[in-house]
Every structure is written in structure tokens, then in C-alpha cells.
Design a protein around this motif. Sequence first.
Motif, PDB file in Angstrom:
ATOM      1  N   SER A   1       0.835  -1.195   0.000  1.00  0.00           N
ATOM      2  CA  SER A   1       0.000   0.000   0.000  1.00  0.00           C
ATOM      3  C   SER A   1       0.873   1.250   0.000  1.00  0.00           C
ATOM      4  CB  SER A   1      -0.918   0.008   1.233  1.00  0.00           C
ATOM      5  OG  SER A   1      -1.738   1.159   1.249  1.00  0.00           O
ATOM      6  N   ILE A   2       0.459   2.251  -0.780  1.00  0.00           N
ATOM      7  CA  ILE A   2       1.204   3.504  -0.906  1.00  0.00           C
ATOM      8  C   ILE A   2       0.276   4.672  -0.594  1.00  0.00           C
ATOM      9  CG2 ILE A   2       2.385   5.053  -2.521  1.00  0.00           C
ATOM     10  CD1 ILE A   2       3.424   2.629  -4.005  1.00  0.00           C
TER      11      ILE A   2
ATOM     12  N   ILE B   1      -5.816 -12.659  -3.393  1.00  0.00           N
ATOM     13  CA  ILE B   1      -5.397 -11.480  -2.643  1.00  0.00           C
ATOM     14  C   ILE B   1      -3.881 -11.290  -2.643  1.00  0.00           C
ATOM     15  CG2 ILE B   1      -7.432 -11.456  -1.159  1.00  0.00           C
ATOM     16  CD1 ILE B   1      -5.755 -12.793   1.009  1.00  0.00           C
ATOM     17  N   GLU B   2      -3.124 -12.358  -2.889  1.00  0.00           N
ATOM     18  CA  GLU B   2      -1.674 -12.189  -2.946  1.00  0.00           C
ATOM     19  C   GLU B   2      -1.246 -11.499  -4.246  1.00  0.00           C
ATOM     20  OE1 GLU B   2      -2.548 -16.419  -4.395  1.00  0.00           O
ATOM     21  OE2 GLU B   2      -3.198 -15.073  -2.754  1.00  0.00           O
ATOM     22  N   LYS B   3      -2.195 -11.357  -5.193  1.00  0.00           N
ATOM     23  CA  LYS B   3      -1.941 -10.640  -6.444  1.00  0.00           C
ATOM     24  C   LYS B   3      -2.745  -9.346  -6.529  1.00  0.00           C
ATOM     25  CE  LYS B   3       0.917 -13.456  -8.596  1.00  0.00           C
ATOM     26  NZ  LYS B   3       2.271 -13.012  -9.000  1.00  0.00           N
ATOM     27  N   ASN B   4      -3.533  -9.081  -5.499  1.00  0.00           N
ATOM     28  CA  ASN B   4      -4.392  -7.895  -5.508  1.00  0.00           C
ATOM     29  C   ASN B   4      -4.463  -7.340  -4.080  1.00  0.00           C
ATOM     30  OD1 ASN B   4      -6.499  -6.010  -5.551  1.00  0.00           O
ATOM     31  ND2 ASN B   4      -7.697  -7.177  -7.045  1.00  0.00           N
ATOM     32  N   PHE B   5      -3.537  -6.418  -3.773  1.00  0.00           N
ATOM     33  CA  PHE B   5      -3.473  -5.871  -2.420  1.00  0.00           C
ATOM     34  C   PHE B   5      -4.609  -4.896  -2.127  1.00  0.00           C
ATOM     35  CE2 PHE B   5       1.260  -6.647  -3.160  1.00  0.00           C
ATOM     36  CZ  PHE B   5       1.219  -7.901  -2.557  1.00  0.00           C
ATOM     37  N   VAL B   6      -5.214  -4.343  -3.173  1.00  0.00           N
ATOM     38  CA  VAL B   6      -6.385  -3.486  -2.969  1.00  0.00           C
ATOM     39  C   VAL B   6      -7.507  -4.320  -2.359  1.00  0.00           C
ATOM     40  CG1 VAL B   6      -8.011  -1.880  -4.044  1.00  0.00           C
ATOM     41  CG2 VAL B   6      -5.725  -2.164  -5.034  1.00  0.00           C
TER      42      VAL B   6
ATOM     43  N   HIS C   1      -6.664  -5.608   1.369  1.00  0.00           N
ATOM     44  CA  HIS C   1      -6.838  -4.631   2.443  1.00  0.00           C
ATOM     45  C   HIS C   1      -8.299  -4.224   2.613  1.00  0.00           C
ATOM     46  CE1 HIS C   1      -2.368  -3.440   1.753  1.00  0.00           C
ATOM     47  NE2 HIS C   1      -2.488  -4.521   2.495  1.00  0.00           N
ATOM     48  N   ALA C   2      -9.042  -4.156   1.506  1.00  0.00           N
ATOM     49  CA  ALA C   2     -10.462  -3.798   1.592  1.00  0.00           C
ATOM     50  C   ALA C   2     -11.234  -4.871   2.357  1.00  0.00           C
ATOM     51  CB  ALA C   2     -11.039  -3.596   0.193  1.00  0.00           C
ATOM     52  N   LEU C   3     -10.900  -6.141   2.111  1.00  0.00           N
ATOM     53  CA  LEU C   3     -11.562  -7.233   2.849  1.00  0.00           C
ATOM     54  C   LEU C   3     -11.251  -7.138   4.347  1.00  0.00           C
ATOM     55  CD1 LEU C   3     -10.917 -10.188   0.356  1.00  0.00           C
ATOM     56  CD2 LEU C   3     -13.162  -9.253   0.991  1.00  0.00           C
ATOM     57  N   GLU C   4      -9.988  -6.831   4.675  1.00  0.00           N
ATOM     58  CA  GLU C   4      -9.601  -6.697   6.078  1.00  0.00           C
ATOM     59  C   GLU C   4     -10.340  -5.543   6.743  1.00  0.00           C
ATOM     60  OE1 GLU C   4      -4.991  -8.348   5.508  1.00  0.00           O
ATOM     61  OE2 GLU C   4      -5.398  -6.227   5.878  1.00  0.00           O
TER      62      GLU C   4
ATOM     63  N   GLU D   1     -17.597  -0.001   0.383  1.00  0.00           N
ATOM     64  CA  GLU D   1     -17.296   1.165   1.217  1.00  0.00           C
ATOM     65  C   GLU D   1     -15.880   1.069   1.781  1.00  0.00           C
ATOM     66  OE1 GLU D   1     -18.997   3.580   5.143  1.00  0.00           O
ATOM     67  OE2 GLU D   1     -20.047   1.792   4.407  1.00  0.00           O
ATOM     68  N   ALA D   2     -15.456  -0.129   2.134  1.00  0.00           N
ATOM     69  CA  ALA D   2     -14.115  -0.322   2.701  1.00  0.00           C
ATOM     70  C   ALA D   2     -13.017  -0.037   1.685  1.00  0.00           C
ATOM     71  CB  ALA D   2     -13.985  -1.747   3.223  1.00  0.00           C
ATOM     72  N   SER D   3     -13.347  -0.096   0.406  1.00  0.00           N
ATOM     73  CA  SER D   3     -12.338   0.151  -0.632  1.00  0.00           C
ATOM     74  C   SER D   3     -12.222   1.631  -0.993  1.00  0.00           C
ATOM     75  CB  SER D   3     -12.666  -0.671  -1.887  1.00  0.00           C
ATOM     76  OG  SER D   3     -13.912  -0.292  -2.429  1.00  0.00           O
ATOM     77  N   THR D   4     -12.865   2.507  -0.246  1.00  0.00           N
ATOM     78  CA  THR D   4     -12.736   3.949  -0.471  1.00  0.00           C
ATOM     79  C   THR D   4     -11.300   4.377  -0.187  1.00  0.00           C
ATOM     80  OG1 THR D   4     -15.044   4.351   0.133  1.00  0.00           O
ATOM     81  CG2 THR D   4     -13.532   6.225   0.272  1.00  0.00           C
ATOM     82  N   ARG D   5     -10.710   5.031  -1.146  1.00  0.00           N
ATOM     83  CA  ARG D   5      -9.303   5.405  -1.016  1.00  0.00           C
ATOM     84  C   ARG D   5      -9.021   6.851  -1.435  1.00  0.00           C
ATOM     85  NH1 ARG D   5      -9.482   1.418   1.378  1.00  0.00           N
ATOM     86  NH2 ARG D   5      -8.188  -0.468   1.267  1.00  0.00           N
TER      87      ARG D   5
END
Length: 619
Positions: free
Chosen positions: A264-265, A352-357, A360-363, A374-378
Motif C-alpha cells: 500500500s502507498i 489477494i496475494e496478487k491484488n493488495f487493494v 486490504h479492503a476485505l480486512e 465502502e471499505a475500498s474507499t481510497r
Amino acid sequence: RQCNLEKDIEDLPEEDFDTKTVSLEERDMIVGKVYRRLMEIESRALPMGLHRIGVPPTAEESIATLVNIAQLDRPENGIKGLPRIIAESVGKDAEGIYRNADRGVLEDVEQLQALTMASRAAVRALVMESTNEEGRVAEVNPFMRDVFSFFSGGSPWKKALAEAGFPDCSEDDLKPLFNYLEACLKEVVCNNELPSLLKALQGEFIPPGPGGDPIRNPDVLPTGKNMHALDPNSIPTRAAAETAVVVVDRLLEGLAKQGEFPESIAFTLWGTDNIKTYGESLAQVLALVGAKPVPDSLGRVNKVELIPLEELGRPRIDVVCNCSGVFRDLFINQMNLLDRAIKMAAEADEPIEKNFVRKHALEQAEELNISLREASTRVFSNAAGSYSANVGLAIENGSNIDEQQLQEQFTKRKGFALSSDSPGVLKESSDLFKSALSKVDLTFQNLDSSEISLTDVSHYFDSDPTKVVEGLRKDGKKPSAFIADTTTANAQVRSLSAQVRLDSRTKLLNPKFYEAALKGGYEGVREISKRMRYTLGWSTTAGAVDNFVYEDANETYIADEDIRRRMLDKNPDALRDMVQTFLEAASKGYWDTSEENLERLRDVYQECEDRIEGVDFTA
């Protein structure tokens, strides 16, 4: 090491290193790396004092501007950059020279220096044709030069290149470039500022023109226009997207060499910078996520597509966007575009090991008990009508607010989320903002103008979240911080601390800079003091200032009695503010120095107070 370059040069040998133990090739590599860093400092553009309205630049200042203009390729005008033309004349590729020089290959470092010196000589030949006895460009008149060139058998710049060791440069490539540079020179020296100022005061019409960086886009010249920007729906342009991919690749390649790959950046987006670059940093966010802009038939960008993982060749990187207030005002549609791209990535059916977006959104969805979407709002910014985190304001005012208070202020003011599901609405979401930042591995900003850098203004450190992320991460780890510098043809990605070191060496600690500033009198001293305060800002928000920067600045401005006396005579208030900055840096642990230095600073502070109050104990 005496020049504090060891942090900027990889694998620099220890002081007791015996050169007899390595091969000649290895020794050349060491010399090449040091030489490259010195060249980088020497060739950096810097402000030469204060700008005076209506006073055209000197010939030397015009040469420096045109050399920077000449280095960039301009395919839209059918023009090659001068370094590329020179490199091709000896059968070399400019990108290859840049790449190898960055690695420290001595042959290519020397080749790059030869290109630089030849470029300066050629541009100097152009400018000196129109320079008067006072060292200023009086009138650009190509007629007499063309007549002289006809009878003497070649243009002045062609001869200058030959004398510099490059006699075979293509005239077909040089002619359009130098015609362009000549047109730029006319605009650089055009006295349009005072007439426009008078027209403005009289309520008369001022011709409009584009704003931006005169190096990237010389069409902004001459100064004195009524500036406008661009169509916000047209960015990122195709050229900006291509440049963005180069920067992202260099960032990730550099991290890979260090054995790192960020999940994540935290990314800062600026409004005026995206105007100047036609959306480069906007395109960088899309590239990191693994998406691409899709323009319509009219060139408007209102759609994005995910790049398949097979084509992308790496995991999708999560990006937390911190948008400035001006970016929010100008590019609200592009903020929606970013939100759609990130949500598409989060909802993609990928591991998820190929898609960090998505990871993290799932977490976050589980942590905050909200939906995946909603969790994927960035995409975050200030509330409507609000600007900046006001961290810079607190630091500029010399406030004693501690770092924890400033970090809390940052998340509260910048924690308003935009969602493409509710276009144009900014919703208070500081908890979601903190949750997203807590997973960040790396912070990132762009420098894309030769006019403004990290310590020229407070905006950059005001929006830097490095220490904010450190405080929010569960492991307390400080994230890496990087800067993309695209101010030259050879784009660089540096660590934040390396960029601060470069800025300090080329400006704050550079005699050319402070001597020119001191000629500006009262305001010049204030500019020096402000730069010192902005340097402190980077210690406060990111811990990115090396101890030697404070130590050398103290030696330059305080311990040197002549410089200190000149500053005291011209502006005792600014000198007092600068002393306060040093004392604050020491009290907060940013600067480790001797008691002798601190005692001298206290004495100078009292001397400034006496001067301001009109007290003279010698009378």
C-alpha cells in the motif's frame, strides 16, 4: 564522507579501504558513482535571488533556462532534445547513457557530462548572438546571424558543438530545435510584466495564456499573461500516462533491488502540478493499481479499465490518495475516476496475494463492519471549502504544538472521503482514512517543476503523512518515503531524505543561492529564513532531515560572522526567526549539536532583539 555524500552513494567503501584490493573496473565504478552525484548537484537549477517585475533575465540566466528547455524531447513539435541529438551523433542512445550513469558506470558518467557541457556551449552560442554590453539580451534578431552563418559556413551552435567534440550532429535535427529555442528566447526576455500590471490596475484587457512550468511548456511565456489552466476532463493525456508508467516502474524496480515490494502507498495529489504535467501523478495512481485511462473520441477521459494481471506482471498495489483542496476543486471528476478504478480492483475476483487493494479492503470491511465497496474507499481530501492540513501553518508560525497533535489534525482535516457512488459529495470518514493509512508501507509525492521544490514552500510537508502512518501502523514501523523528480529529461525516484539533501546542497547551503538572496535585502533574508523553517518542517512530519544539514546551515549563517552581520543589518526579524528555528530543532531532538553552538545562538537571538528594539549598549 567529509561532504556527507555516503548516504547518497550505494556501496561506498569504508575510509580504510585499500584500492589495491579491487580491480580497475571496480575502482572506476566507485569513482563513477561519486562523480555522478557531484554532477547532479552541479547541474541542478536554482533561483538566483528575487525576481524583479519588469527586469529581464541576464544572458547567463537565459542560457540556464534554455538549456533546461533544450533537454526535453517535444514529439508534438517534431523536435528532439539536444542531449539526444548529441548522443545520436556518436552512435549512442540517450536513455542508455542516463541509465548507466545513474548506476555509476564511469564511461557513461563522463559521456553524460560531455553531453551537458556541449549543450551549454551550443545554447550559449545562440544567446550570445543577441547579448549586449550589459550582459543582457537586448533584441533577438536572427537576420544578421543567418547572413553571417551563410558566409562563414555554419551556425554558431553547430560550431560550438564541433569545438566540444561533437562535429557530426545532424543539422536536420538541430535546425528545428534552435528555431524553437530562439522563439523561446524572445519570450524569455520579453518585457510584458509592467505593461500587463498597468493594464490590470486600469481595468483593461490582459491577453490570456496557459499557466505552468516554462521548462515543460514554454508556451506559458512570456510572463505577464492572464493565466488559465486546461480542460480538466482531458487528463491524464496519453503522454502523461506513458511518463507515469516509467516513474512507477523505476520506483518498483528500485524497491525490488532492496528486497521490498509495497502493498500500500500513501499518494499525495496536487492540483497545480497535475495542470503542469497534464495528469502525470493521476496516471501514476492508476498505473500502481493496475488500471488505465480510456479517452473517448473527443479526448475526454471519463472511463477506466483494469489491466489483466497476466499483462500487468505484478500484484495490484493499494493506493491511499490524499488530494489537495485545489485538486478537489479542479478535478472532482478525476477523483471519481480514481475511486471507480480502485473499487473495480477491490471487487475483482482475483487472489489477494496478487491484488493488495482487495486484500486490504476485505480486512477493513471486517474490522469496521462495513461493505467491501465502502471499505475500498481510497480517495480523500479536505471538506468542501477547506484547504490543507494546516500542519504547515503551525510550523511556519513557530508553534510549540507537538507532533501527536499535528498528526491528529492531519487526519481530521484530510479525512473526507469521495465516492463515485455519490458524485461530488465529500463525507467525513476519518476512521476509514486512518484504517487505510494504517496499512501503508510507503509514502509518495511528485516534483515536476524546476521552479518549486521541497523546501521552497510549506505545502509539500504539510500534506506528507509519513509520521502519521508510523503512528497508525500496528507494528509502529516508519514507512519508506519517496519522491519522483521529473524536472529533467532523466526522471529520478529518490528517497525523501535524499531529495531533502539534494535541495539543501543546491540551495540552502549553496553560496550562489544565499549570495544572490542577500542582494535582495530585507526580502532576500526573509527567503533564507523561510527555507530554514521549511527544512524543519520535514523533520517534523517525516524525520527526513540529516543532522549535517542543520550543522552546515549553522556554520554558514550563524557561525560565519560576516554572513550573520549582513543578515542582521538587512533584516533582524528574519534572522531572529532563523535562530528560533535552530533552537527549536535542537530542543525537539532533530539536531544534535554542541553547547557552544547553542550558546552562540542564544547570544545572536539577544542581539537581534536588541537591534529590533533599538537598544545599543555600545553607545
